[in-house]
Design an enzyme around this catalytic site. Sequence first.
Site, PDB file in Angstrom:
ATOM      1  CG  LEU A   1      68.042  91.970  15.996  1.00 48.11           C
ATOM      2  CD1 LEU A   1      67.740  90.552  15.549  1.00 48.11           C
ATOM      3  CD2 LEU A   1      68.298  92.017  17.496  1.00 48.11           C
ATOM      4  CG  ASP A   2      74.544  95.287  16.784  1.00 50.30           C
ATOM      5  OD1 ASP A   2      74.054  96.388  16.483  1.00 50.30           O
ATOM      6  OD2 ASP A   2      75.072  95.046  17.888  1.00 50.30           O
ATOM      7  NE  ARG A   3      77.259  92.474   7.380  1.00 48.88           N
ATOM      8  CZ  ARG A   3      77.972  92.926   6.359  1.00 48.88           C
ATOM      9  NH1 ARG A   3      78.359  94.180   6.359  1.00 48.88           N
ATOM     10  NH2 ARG A   3      78.277  92.150   5.365  1.00 48.88           N
TER      11      ARG A   3
END
Length: 253
Positions: free
Chosen positions: A65-67
């Site tokens: 998942l993106d940050r």
Amino acid sequence: MDDSQESAVETVELEVVYRDEYFIAVNKPAGMLVHRSWLDRHETQFVMQTLRDQIGQHVFPLHRLDRPTSGVLLFALSSEFAAKAAPMFAEHQFTKTYHAIVRGWIEEGDRLDYPLKKEQDKIADKFASKEVEAQSAITDYQPLAKVEVPHSTGRFPTSRFCLVEMQPLTGRKHQLRRHMAHLRHPILGDTSHGDGKQNRLFRYVYDAKRLMLHASKLEFVHPYTNENIVIEAKFDEVWQRLLKEFGWKSGFE
């Protein structure tokens, strides 16, 4: 390291939302990296290492998942289990459901089939070819609720927002953020593809200083037990507060 330095690094307790003998899933907090990266050398906390220390064994990430995105993040509990499950992600055998708050009102759901070129990192892809073909990118989206608030960010005296449920059928980098921006309904808090004025409104009026994108649910057929697995992750405090503020119901409170 003295006591004052040790106390400066706050230990995060990850919420485990699923576990069996093969896999474990957590509700990833917004702003936390999945694993160490030389591009973020100043960071000290990562989901992978924190979870390893929390449960006392190594974990193997199956997706990312993106940050700034929160929500369901699945790990395998051995390299063997990871090798079994990883191709399932590559073949899109996992159904992912996300929720987002976007600018404006979306009146009806649809499927967006809009190819995306690979987003290149300024450092990691410094010497990569700039001529890249667009790759297939498909997202199903459905509006769930909408609101109009008495705050202006431009020529109109009010602002409109919409709660949207999305299912990406492909896995391109920043796909949901880029697709919503393409529809002119950027996700709130998106500093790369979003609306700066609306983002500031959310920061200063609603104290929402995060990307309003959450991986709510992950569904798949278990590769070892053949059971249909549904893993859900609840919204964090910022999401809960905004849902209450706007009078919205999502099913993931």
